[in-house]
Structures are given as structure tokens and as C-alpha cells.
Motif scaffolding. Structure first.
Motif, mmCIF file in Angstrom:
data_model
loop_
_atom_site.group_PDB
_atom_site.id
_atom_site.type_symbol
_atom_site.label_atom_id
_atom_site.label_comp_id
_atom_site.label_asym_id
_atom_site.label_seq_id
_atom_site.Cartn_x
_atom_site.Cartn_y
_atom_site.Cartn_z
ATOM 1 N N ARG A 142 35.641 39.586 26.222
ATOM 2 C CA ARG A 142 36.744 40.469 26.595
ATOM 3 C C ARG A 142 36.190 41.453 27.614
ATOM 4 O O ARG A 142 35.471 42.390 27.247
ATOM 5 N N VAL A 143 36.504 41.249 28.884
ATOM 6 C CA VAL A 143 35.895 42.052 29.944
ATOM 7 C C VAL A 143 36.916 42.359 31.034
ATOM 8 O O VAL A 143 37.959 41.698 31.146
ATOM 9 N N LEU A 144 36.602 43.369 31.839
ATOM 10 C CA LEU A 144 37.319 43.646 33.065
ATOM 11 C C LEU A 144 36.491 43.113 34.231
ATOM 12 O O LEU A 144 35.255 43.138 34.199
ATOM 13 N N GLY A 145 37.169 42.606 35.259
ATOM 14 C CA GLY A 145 36.455 42.084 36.416
ATOM 15 C C GLY A 145 37.388 41.956 37.598
ATOM 16 O O GLY A 145 38.546 42.377 37.550
ATOM 17 N N GLU A 189 50.709 36.906 32.961
ATOM 18 C CA GLU A 189 49.528 36.295 32.319
ATOM 19 C C GLU A 189 49.248 34.933 32.947
ATOM 20 O O GLU A 189 50.160 34.143 33.183
ATOM 21 N N PHE A 190 47.983 34.670 33.210
ATOM 22 C CA PHE A 190 47.525 33.365 33.680
ATOM 23 C C PHE A 190 46.523 32.864 32.642
ATOM 24 O O PHE A 190 45.458 33.453 32.463
ATOM 25 N N SER A 224 41.608 44.219 40.069
ATOM 26 C CA SER A 224 41.012 44.299 38.733
ATOM 27 C C SER A 224 41.887 43.552 37.719
ATOM 28 O O SER A 224 43.112 43.728 37.681
ATOM 29 N N VAL A 225 41.238 42.708 36.909
ATOM 30 C CA VAL A 225 41.952 41.955 35.881
ATOM 31 C C VAL A 225 41.183 42.032 34.565
ATOM 32 O O VAL A 225 39.972 42.285 34.540
ATOM 33 N N LEU A 232 44.914 38.777 32.873
ATOM 34 C CA LEU A 232 46.080 39.628 33.079
ATOM 35 C C LEU A 232 45.704 40.771 34.005
ATOM 36 O O LEU A 232 44.538 41.199 34.030
ATOM 37 N N PRO A 233 46.663 41.298 34.773
ATOM 38 C CA PRO A 233 46.371 42.484 35.574
ATOM 39 C C PRO A 233 45.838 43.608 34.689
ATOM 40 O O PRO A 233 46.343 43.837 33.587
ATOM 41 N N ALA A 234 44.815 44.315 35.172
ATOM 42 C CA ALA A 234 44.172 45.351 34.365
ATOM 43 C C ALA A 234 45.142 46.475 34.013
ATOM 44 O O ALA A 234 44.963 47.150 32.990
ATOM 45 N N GLU A 235 46.183 46.690 34.826
ATOM 46 C CA GLU A 235 47.138 47.744 34.490
ATOM 47 C C GLU A 235 47.907 47.416 33.205
ATOM 48 O O GLU A 235 48.380 48.316 32.515
ATOM 49 N N PHE A 236 48.020 46.118 32.878
ATOM 50 C CA PHE A 236 48.700 45.731 31.642
ATOM 51 C C PHE A 236 47.742 45.768 30.445
ATOM 52 O O PHE A 236 48.157 46.025 29.315
#
Length: 252
Positions: A119-122, A231-232, A139-140, A161-165
Motif C-alpha cells: 500500500r504505497v503512494l507513487g 479506479e484502475f 500522484s496515485v 486510484l488518484p491520490a486525492e481519493f
């Protein structure tokens, strides 16, 4: 939901030939497969305990264990700690409804679960940016999980998913859709593609398969009511435990 209890009478009628061409454990394995195909053993049904079955058949407990081990390795049987050995269930997933894995499993009386892999941001890859209508390098959040039903591995889901979500991927629990719903985000439609592929090495290990075993590969992009991609997801499903079913209708 517990399955049918073992019927000892059908086991007492089995005949294993110690002088036959096949080892006893292989004969027992073939008997079990025939009983499943004929409906004598139902999906989710319990098998007798190894000790009891060895007494009923007049064979060693090791013979029973080897037969069961080979069928567990193939996904035909499953062992549950403290409960015994059961015929594996096959799951049918309708393609006409948009729902999450947890919802699907609970509808079948199974307990859904997840084992978190990462579970990461990238930064979005070009493929992810295109699928989610994002700028290159946006950022996702990436969430990869092994999805289970009653503890049995069914699929690996890798959602982007987009990081804003999803600003904090660590806050997502077993159900991603439950997390999104709590934030007022609800997918209303999706585009989905399916194809058969050979299991990559990491996915095979996590699903209890051999590398190269056939799996169902699914790509899905889900959308919010306004049309924005939410979501992808790229998933690998065990083909021996999961069926996808579509209802087709003639043109009016």
C-alpha cells in the motif's frame, strides 16, 4: 456456511486394489475426483477425517494423507485449521453487476478477507495515467492485496486510484469499496476486460500456484457518476475456483 457432512456409507463402498497398477493413494485420489464429478461430494462438503477414512478403507493414514495432499495442491480440496478437509467451492461472478469482492463473497455465505501485499503512494505510469485521465507522473495510491474467501486465496487485486481519493493507502481496510463509500465515492459503471494468461511468478506464489499455471487476468476501470475515472484495477483470479458468468439476450 458449513457444507454437507460426510456420508460414511459412500466411503465404505470404495474398493482399493493393493495389487493394482496404481499406488493406493492415486486410486483414492481418482475415486474422490469421480465422486465430485458425479455429485456424490458437493462443493463445500466435508470429507471424513484422515484417521477415520484410513479405518473405513483399510489403508494407512499416510495413504489418505498423500491422496488429500495432491488434491489440496490442485485446489480440488481445501483444509481448514481445526475443521477438517472440504471440497473446494467454485464461485460464479455475474458480469452484469458492479460490486466489490467482499460483497460478492458475503452474498455466497463466505467470509471475505485480504492479505495486504503493498500500500504505497507513487507516480502514475503512462498506462495508469491514461486509464485514470491523469497528467503524466500524477500522484496515485497503489493497493495490492490477496483476496480470500474463508481463508482460501482466490485472487490478487492491484488497484490504482488518484491520490486525492486515497491520500493514505494504509487507511484502507479489507474492503476498498467500503473505504470509498465512507468518503462519498461510489462507482456507478465500469469497463472490464478478461483474458486467460500464464500466472507470473509472484502472483503464482501468492495464489498457491506454479508459475505459468493458467489464471484469469482482468482489467477494470470504474467511473463516478460524473464520468471521472475512480479506479484502475488489474487482477489475477484462480481459474480453478472462479467462473465469470454473463447473461446474453437476443436483439429486440
Amino acid at each position: 456456511m458449513p457444507g454437507p457432512k460426510p456420508n460414511h456409507e459412500i466411503w465404505m463402498r470404495l474398493q482399493l486394489d493393493d495389487g493394482g497398477g496404481l499406488p493406493l493413494y492415486q486410486q483414492l485420489r481418482e475415486h474422490v475426483l469421480r465422486m465430485i464429478r458425479s455429485g456424490q461430494l458437493e462443493p463445500g462438503g466435508a470429507l471424513p477425517a484422515e484417521r477415520l477414512l484410513s479405518e473405513l478403507l483399510g489403508v494407512s493414514r499416510l495413504t489418505v494423507r498423500k491422496a488429500f495432499d495432491s488434491l489440496v495442491a490442485e485446489g480440488v480440496l481445501v483444509r481448514r485449521q481445526g475443521s477438517g478437509t472440504f471440497v473446494a467451492r467454485r464461485f460464479e461472478q455475474p458480469l452484469s453487476f458492479l460490486s466489490g469482492f467482499s460483497q460478492d463473497m458475503r452474498a455466497r455465505g463466505m467470509e471475505p478477507g485480504s492479505r495486504q501485499v503493498r500500500r504505497v503512494l507513487g507516480q502514475a505510469t503512462p498506462e495508469e495515467a491514461l486509464a485514470l485521465s491523469l497528467s503524466p507522473g500524477a500522484s496515485v495510491a497503489r493497493i495490492t492485496r490477496v483476496r480470500t474467501a474463508d481463508g482460501l486465496p482466490m485472487a490478487i487485486e492491484s488497484a490504482v486510484l488518484p491520490a486525492e481519493f486515497v491520500p493514505d493507502p494504509e487507511a484502507v481496510g479489507d474492503s476498498l469499496y467500503a473505504y470509498l463509500k465512507a468518503r462519498g465515492l461510489r462507482p456507478v459503471r465500469a469497463l472490464q476486460r478478461l483474458r486467460a494468461v500464464a500466472a507470473p511468478e509472484e502472483e503464482a506464489r501468492l495464489l498457491g500456484l506454479a508459475p505459468g499455471d493458467p489464471v484469469l487476468y482482468i482489467q477494470r476501470v470504474s467511473f463516478l457518476s460524473g464520468g471521472r475515472p475512480l479506479e484502475f484495477t488489474r487482477s489475477h483470479y484462480r481459474g480453478d475456483r472462479y467462473d465469470f458468468v454473463a447473461e446474453l439476450r437476443a436483439e429486440p
